[in-house]
Design an enzyme around this catalytic site. Structure first.
Site, PDB file in Angstrom:
ATOM      1  N   TYR A 173       0.884  -1.206   0.090  1.00 26.35           N
ATOM      2  CA  TYR A 173      -0.042   0.056   0.136  1.00 26.35           C
ATOM      3  C   TYR A 173       0.856   1.320  -0.063  1.00 26.35           C
ATOM      4  O   TYR A 173       0.531   2.192  -0.409  1.00 26.35           O
ATOM      5  CB  TYR A 173      -1.051   0.102   1.138  1.00 26.35           C
ATOM      6  CG  TYR A 173      -2.090  -1.103   0.823  1.00 26.35           C
ATOM      7  CD1 TYR A 173      -3.071  -0.658  -0.265  1.00 26.35           C
ATOM      8  CD2 TYR A 173      -2.467  -1.901   1.672  1.00 26.35           C
ATOM      9  CE1 TYR A 173      -4.127  -1.481  -0.214  1.00 26.35           C
ATOM     10  CE2 TYR A 173      -3.567  -2.745   1.569  1.00 26.35           C
ATOM     11  CZ  TYR A 173      -4.394  -2.539   0.398  1.00 26.35           C
ATOM     12  OH  TYR A 173      -5.681  -3.229   0.230  1.00 26.35           O
ATOM     13  N   GLU A 229       1.098 -29.865  14.909  1.00 24.10           N
ATOM     14  CA  GLU A 229       0.660 -29.132  13.642  1.00 24.10           C
ATOM     15  C   GLU A 229      -0.590 -28.279  13.883  1.00 24.10           C
ATOM     16  O   GLU A 229      -0.590 -27.070  13.567  1.00 24.10           O
ATOM     17  CB  GLU A 229      -0.030 -30.180  12.609  1.00 24.10           C
ATOM     18  CG  GLU A 229      -0.613 -29.513  11.398  1.00 24.10           C
ATOM     19  CD  GLU A 229      -0.986 -30.251  10.265  1.00 24.10           C
ATOM     20  OE1 GLU A 229      -1.717 -30.102   9.411  1.00 24.10           O
ATOM     21  OE2 GLU A 229      -0.713 -31.557  10.383  1.00 24.10           O
ATOM     22  N   ASP A 278      -0.621 -34.270  11.379  1.00 22.40           N
ATOM     23  CA  ASP A 278      -1.730 -35.060  10.918  1.00 22.40           C
ATOM     24  C   ASP A 278      -1.149 -36.209   9.825  1.00 22.40           C
ATOM     25  O   ASP A 278      -0.045 -35.972   9.299  1.00 22.40           O
ATOM     26  CB  ASP A 278      -2.761 -34.511  10.043  1.00 22.40           C
ATOM     27  CG  ASP A 278      -3.632 -33.589  10.783  1.00 22.40           C
ATOM     28  OD1 ASP A 278      -3.565 -33.777  11.980  1.00 22.40           O
ATOM     29  OD2 ASP A 278      -4.307 -32.699  10.026  1.00 22.40           O
TER      30      ASP A 278
END
Length: 351
Positions: free
Chosen positions: A96, A186, A238
């Site tokens: 920006y 995780e 996982d």
């Protein structure tokens, strides 16, 4: 010379290269290390991806490259101002701010890439240059005391969500610790489960909640505690190809960040699970692999980071059973099972 002065001098050198060419009546040009796939090499000795020795040359004599050089100079000048004033800016803020410059970026992705070009050209990280990502670092819980500026924080006394790793983690000092290892998980669900079940005491460990793919600051933290504090790092994710990948990025870095893997990768970190063998041995609740999971597993099997026999065996086994499992699936046996049974058994095998 301190780090701030080194960074400012490197940023100034970019402009000096251009000025020297002008004074010599030469066409100004900047050498930028190539980040193309053909120049990204897996180093077997270092155990992570590195950049090769190929360079690209951006010249003001090439009309197509004028805007690229202008963008780099503007970003370098912006970073120089940040570092001199001891400030930081997010990548989004820089995008920006660039709206007021005399050069344009098509979108934030383009300005991000220029930031990466700058860090690889100067041999510094974007954090050194004062540029920060939007995402937070991981949460850390356990008996470690760190000093951030003039504030000392003990991650065991920072509330149940622990200490949030700062994007400027290299400026943080490790004051003291009383732990023997680090276990990174995780999901924040598993992080909070381990905190509730007193895992930090049972295993003399720091618990690190990765929040999915580990942020750069998180990977830097894990590398620092491993190398500076000599703490072994274990990863529990996982049991699917995406969990495997999250672990491997911590261990051996990513191809995209080959130019900074030497500061981010922790090659001695070990993957606890959830493995395909765990799914079978613990009879875990599962979901069938989707086509995209199968495709990803086959890609991993060809990735040089997974050449190790144990990784190859787990990938083949997961493809064979056609199933995946979340780390919370151990709750089938009770909320305490993962801390009371699974982790003690796995740590005993690995240590």
């Amino acid at each position: 010379m301190n780090k701030k002065d080194i960074t400012v001098n490197k940023l100034k050198s970019l402009g000096e290269i251009i000025l020297e060419d002008v004074e010599k009546n030469s066409v100004p040009a900047i050498k930028v290390p190539s980040r193309g796939t053909s120049n990204i090499v897996y180093d077997e000795d270092k155990r992570y991806y590195v950049l090769g020795d190929r360079y690209g040359r951006r010249s003001l004599g090439n009309v197509k490259q004028i805007s690229k050089i202008a963008q780099m100079v503007y970003v370098a000048n912006f970073c120089k101002d940040l570092v001199r004033r001891g400030k930081t800016a997010t990548l989004r803020e820089m995008y920006y701010v660039s709206e007021g410059w005399d050069v344009e970026f098509g979108d934030q992705q383009e300005s991000n890439i220029v930031g990466e070009d700058l860090e690889v050209t100067l041999g510094m990280t974007r954090e050194d240059l004062g540029l920060m990502p939007e995402e937070d670092g991981a949460s850390v819980y356990g008996n470690i005391t760190i000093q951030d500026d003039d504030v000392e924080i003990n991650a065991l006394k920072a509330g149940k969500s622990g200490y949030t790793i700062s994007p400027t983690i290299d400026e943080v000092q490790f004051v003291d610790h009383d732990v023997k290892r680090v276990i990174a998980v995780e999901t924040m669900g598993m992080f909070h489960r381990m905190v509730q079940e007193d895992a930090y005491n049972k295993f003399d460990t720091l618990i690190v909640g990765l929040k999915g793919q580990a942020a750069r600051a998180t990977r830097r933290f894990l590398k620092r505690v491993n190398e500076e504090l000599k703490l072994p790092v274990y990863i529990m994710n996982d049991g699917d190809p995406w969990g495997f990948h999250i672990a491997m990025v911590i261990i051996s870095g990513s191809a995209k960040l080959a130019h900074v893997n030497h500061q981010l990768a922790t090659p001695d970190a070990k993957f606890i699970g959830v493995t395909a063998s765990d799914i079978i041995n613990y009879d875990l609740p599962t979901d069938p692999l989707k086509d995209i999971d199968v495709l990803r597993l086959k890609e991993l099997s060809k990735d040089p980071r997974y050449r190790d026999e144990a990784w190859q065996m787990e990938i083949k086994k997961m493809l064979k059973i056609g199933k995946k499992a979340e780390q919370q699936s151990f709750s089938k046996y009770g909320l305490e099972y993962v801390v009371d049974t699974y982790l003690p058994e796995k740590l005993e095998q690995m240590e």
